[in-house]
Design a protein around this motif. Structure first.
Motif, PDB file in Angstrom:
ATOM      1  N   ASP A  90       0.811  -1.214   0.000  1.00 14.75           N
ATOM      2  CA  ASP A  90       0.000   0.000   0.000  1.00 14.75           C
ATOM      3  C   ASP A  90       0.846   1.266   0.000  1.00 14.75           C
ATOM      4  OD1 ASP A  90      -2.254  -1.680   0.233  1.00 14.75           O
ATOM      5  OD2 ASP A  90      -2.225  -1.528   2.424  1.00 14.75           O
ATOM      6  N   THR A  91       2.139   1.128   0.201  1.00 13.23           N
ATOM      7  CA  THR A  91       3.040   2.268   0.286  1.00 13.23           C
ATOM      8  C   THR A  91       2.954   3.152  -0.955  1.00 13.23           C
ATOM      9  OG1 THR A  91       4.601   1.166   1.769  1.00 13.23           O
ATOM     10  CG2 THR A  91       5.476   2.926   0.393  1.00 13.23           C
ATOM     11  N   GLY A  92       2.968   4.456  -0.748  1.00 14.86           N
ATOM     12  CA  GLY A  92       2.963   5.396  -1.850  1.00 14.86           C
ATOM     13  C   GLY A  92       2.649   6.792  -1.370  1.00 14.86           C
ATOM     14  N   THR A  93       2.687   7.718  -2.309  1.00 17.92           N
ATOM     15  CA  THR A  93       2.269   9.085  -2.039  1.00 17.92           C
ATOM     16  C   THR A  93       0.801   9.221  -2.434  1.00 17.92           C
ATOM     17  OG1 THR A  93       4.495   9.909  -2.478  1.00 17.92           O
ATOM     18  CG2 THR A  93       2.710  11.517  -2.460  1.00 17.92           C
ATOM     19  N   PHE A  94      -0.007   9.667  -1.505  1.00 18.66           N
ATOM     20  CA  PHE A  94      -1.436   9.774  -1.729  1.00 18.66           C
ATOM     21  C   PHE A  94      -1.828  11.219  -1.983  1.00 18.66           C
ATOM     22  CE2 PHE A  94      -1.035   5.671   0.051  1.00 18.66           C
ATOM     23  CZ  PHE A  94      -2.151   4.940  -0.346  1.00 18.66           C
ATOM     24  N   PHE A  95      -2.583  11.405  -3.029  1.00 19.90           N
ATOM     25  CA  PHE A  95      -3.047  12.718  -3.446  1.00 19.90           C
ATOM     26  C   PHE A  95      -4.567  12.771  -3.418  1.00 19.90           C
ATOM     27  CE2 PHE A  95       0.950  11.944  -5.553  1.00 19.90           C
ATOM     28  CZ  PHE A  95       1.616  13.153  -5.493  1.00 19.90           C
ATOM     29  N   CYS A  96      -5.095  13.934  -3.108  1.00 16.26           N
ATOM     30  CA  CYS A  96      -6.491  14.193  -3.373  1.00 16.26           C
ATOM     31  C   CYS A  96      -6.601  15.212  -4.494  1.00 16.26           C
ATOM     32  CB  CYS A  96      -7.255  14.666  -2.128  1.00 16.26           C
ATOM     33  SG  CYS A  96      -6.745  16.259  -1.456  1.00 16.26           S
ATOM     34  N   ALA A  97      -7.719  15.173  -5.167  1.00 15.94           N
ATOM     35  CA  ALA A  97      -7.970  16.077  -6.275  1.00 15.94           C
ATOM     36  C   ALA A  97      -9.462  16.338  -6.361  1.00 15.94           C
ATOM     37  CB  ALA A  97      -7.455  15.490  -7.590  1.00 15.94           C
ATOM     38  N   THR A  98      -9.823  17.431  -7.010  1.00 14.34           N
ATOM     39  CA  THR A  98     -11.235  17.756  -7.133  1.00 14.34           C
ATOM     40  C   THR A  98     -11.515  18.379  -8.490  1.00 14.34           C
ATOM     41  OG1 THR A  98     -13.111  18.807  -5.991  1.00 14.34           O
ATOM     42  CG2 THR A  98     -11.056  20.064  -6.125  1.00 14.34           C
ATOM     43  N   ARG A  99     -12.757  18.358  -8.865  1.00 14.54           N
ATOM     44  CA  ARG A  99     -13.209  18.950 -10.119  1.00 14.54           C
ATOM     45  C   ARG A  99     -14.652  19.366  -9.956  1.00 14.54           C
ATOM     46  NH1 ARG A  99     -13.136  13.002 -12.806  1.00 14.54           N
ATOM     47  NH2 ARG A  99     -15.246  12.342 -12.156  1.00 14.54           N
ATOM     48  N   ASP A 106     -18.264  10.473 -14.465  1.00 18.65           N
ATOM     49  CA  ASP A 106     -18.055  11.379 -15.593  1.00 18.65           C
ATOM     50  C   ASP A 106     -16.697  11.187 -16.258  1.00 18.65           C
ATOM     51  OD1 ASP A 106     -19.821  14.356 -14.366  1.00 18.65           O
ATOM     52  OD2 ASP A 106     -20.531  12.526 -15.328  1.00 18.65           O
ATOM     53  N   ASN A 107     -15.728  10.682 -15.514  1.00 18.67           N
ATOM     54  CA  ASN A 107     -14.377  10.451 -16.019  1.00 18.67           C
ATOM     55  C   ASN A 107     -13.755  11.728 -16.597  1.00 18.67           C
ATOM     56  OD1 ASN A 107     -12.194   8.672 -16.349  1.00 18.67           O
ATOM     57  ND2 ASN A 107     -12.746   8.273 -18.485  1.00 18.67           N
ATOM     58  N   LYS A 108     -14.012  12.826 -15.962  1.00 21.60           N
ATOM     59  CA  LYS A 108     -13.470  14.123 -16.351  1.00 21.60           C
ATOM     60  C   LYS A 108     -12.158  14.371 -15.622  1.00 21.60           C
ATOM     61  CE  LYS A 108     -14.805  19.031 -16.091  1.00 21.60           C
ATOM     62  NZ  LYS A 108     -15.848  19.947 -15.568  1.00 21.60           N
ATOM     63  N   GLU A 109     -11.253  15.102 -16.256  1.00 19.87           N
ATOM     64  CA  GLU A 109      -9.972  15.412 -15.635  1.00 19.87           C
ATOM     65  C   GLU A 109     -10.160  16.268 -14.392  1.00 19.87           C
ATOM     66  OE1 GLU A 109      -7.957  13.005 -17.774  1.00 19.87           O
ATOM     67  OE2 GLU A 109      -6.815  14.377 -16.495  1.00 19.87           O
ATOM     68  N   PHE A 110      -9.372  15.974 -13.370  1.00 12.01           N
ATOM     69  CA  PHE A 110      -9.405  16.754 -12.137  1.00 12.01           C
ATOM     70  C   PHE A 110      -8.644  18.056 -12.316  1.00 12.01           C
ATOM     71  CE2 PHE A 110     -10.510  12.569 -10.729  1.00 12.01           C
ATOM     72  CZ  PHE A 110     -11.420  12.793  -9.706  1.00 12.01           C
ATOM     73  N   SER A 111      -9.202  19.138 -11.807  1.00 16.70           N
ATOM     74  CA  SER A 111      -8.664  20.468 -12.038  1.00 16.70           C
ATOM     75  C   SER A 111      -7.753  20.974 -10.932  1.00 16.70           C
ATOM     76  CB  SER A 111      -9.808  21.466 -12.242  1.00 16.70           C
ATOM     77  OG  SER A 111     -10.681  21.486 -11.125  1.00 16.70           O
ATOM     78  N   HIS A 112      -7.898  20.469  -9.721  1.00 20.44           N
ATOM     79  CA  HIS A 112      -7.093  20.909  -8.590  1.00 20.44           C
ATOM     80  C   HIS A 112      -6.532  19.704  -7.860  1.00 20.44           C
ATOM     81  CE1 HIS A 112      -9.736  24.387  -9.328  1.00 20.44           C
ATOM     82  NE2 HIS A 112      -8.716  25.102  -8.877  1.00 20.44           N
ATOM     83  N   TRP A 113      -5.256  19.773  -7.539  1.00 18.29           N
ATOM     84  CA  TRP A 113      -4.541  18.682  -6.873  1.00 18.29           C
ATOM     85  C   TRP A 113      -3.796  19.184  -5.653  1.00 18.29           C
ATOM     86  CZ3 TRP A 113      -4.175  13.520  -8.599  1.00 18.29           C
ATOM     87  CH2 TRP A 113      -4.800  13.271  -9.833  1.00 18.29           C
ATOM     88  N   GLY A 114      -3.743  18.347  -4.636  1.00 16.24           N
ATOM     89  CA  GLY A 114      -2.851  18.597  -3.522  1.00 16.24           C
ATOM     90  C   GLY A 114      -1.438  18.148  -3.836  1.00 16.24           C
ATOM     91  N   GLN A 115      -0.529  18.381  -2.900  1.00 11.36           N
ATOM     92  CA  GLN A 115       0.871  18.029  -3.083  1.00 11.36           C
ATOM     93  C   GLN A 115       1.217  16.642  -2.573  1.00 11.36           C
ATOM     94  OE1 GLN A 115       2.803  21.559  -1.299  1.00 11.36           O
ATOM     95  NE2 GLN A 115       3.478  22.057  -3.384  1.00 11.36           N
ATOM     96  N   GLY A 116       0.293  15.983  -1.934  1.00 13.56           N
ATOM     97  CA  GLY A 116       0.476  14.606  -1.535  1.00 13.56           C
ATOM     98  C   GLY A 116       0.946  14.438  -0.108  1.00 13.56           C
ATOM     99  N   THR A 117       0.647  13.272   0.434  1.00  6.69           N
ATOM    100  CA  THR A 117       1.143  12.873   1.744  1.00  6.69           C
ATOM    101  C   THR A 117       1.684  11.448   1.633  1.00  6.69           C
ATOM    102  OG1 THR A 117       0.602  12.698   4.114  1.00  6.69           O
ATOM    103  CG2 THR A 117      -1.126  12.067   2.561  1.00  6.69           C
ATOM    104  N   GLN A 118       2.853  11.225   2.192  1.00  3.81           N
ATOM    105  CA  GLN A 118       3.533   9.948   2.050  1.00  3.81           C
ATOM    106  C   GLN A 118       3.021   8.945   3.072  1.00  3.81           C
ATOM    107  OE1 GLN A 118       5.734   8.924  -0.257  1.00  3.81           O
ATOM    108  NE2 GLN A 118       5.883   6.883   0.685  1.00  3.81           N
ATOM    109  N   VAL A 119       2.698   7.764   2.586  1.00  3.53           N
ATOM    110  CA  VAL A 119       2.348   6.640   3.442  1.00  3.53           C
ATOM    111  C   VAL A 119       3.363   5.532   3.183  1.00  3.53           C
ATOM    112  CG1 VAL A 119       0.633   4.874   3.989  1.00  3.53           C
ATOM    113  CG2 VAL A 119      -0.102   7.219   3.487  1.00  3.53           C
TER     114      VAL A 119
END
Length: 123
Positions: A90-99, A106-119
């Protein structure tokens, strides 16, 4: 400033649980689709979950399948991703995004992204 900030990651042992947060500022997440993604170095970024404008979840097939709960809190302008029984894969950098838009499908591209948090899940 218009931004998303992820938090809640860290170095944990297998079997641990974490809740990641995605806090928005400068705009409201209300009625927006919110996605959660994981990035591993050298590999493609993958979607792990999505929550629609009404709070309805979608879970995608990843190593985390079956161990996730995605939620949102309009009063806090924040989304959450709870992960249970964490495993090394499960290790990785996790991002959230919104649109803009209501539906995860809808499968539309996300317009805003965070910088991520490492797990990192390791013994």
């Amino acid at each position: 400033q218009v931004q998303l900030v992820e938090s809640g990651g860290g170095l944990v042992q297998p079997g641990s649980s974490l809740t990641l947060t995605c806090a928005a500022s400068g705009f409201t997440l209300n009625r927006n689709t919110i996605g959660w993604f994981r990035q591993v170095p050298g590999k493609e970024r993958e979607a792990v979950a999505c929550i629609n404008g009404a709070g309805g979840p979608t879970y995608y097939t990843t190593s985390l399948t079956g161990r996730l709960t995605v939620s949102r809190d309009s009063a806090e302008n924040t989304a959450y991703l709870k992960m249970n029984d964490l495993k090394p894969e499960d290790t990785g950098t996790f991002f959230c995004a919104t649109r803009d838009g209501w539906y995860c499908s809808d499968n539309k591209e996300f317009s805003h992204w965070g910088q991520g948090t490492q797990v990192t899940v390791s013994s």
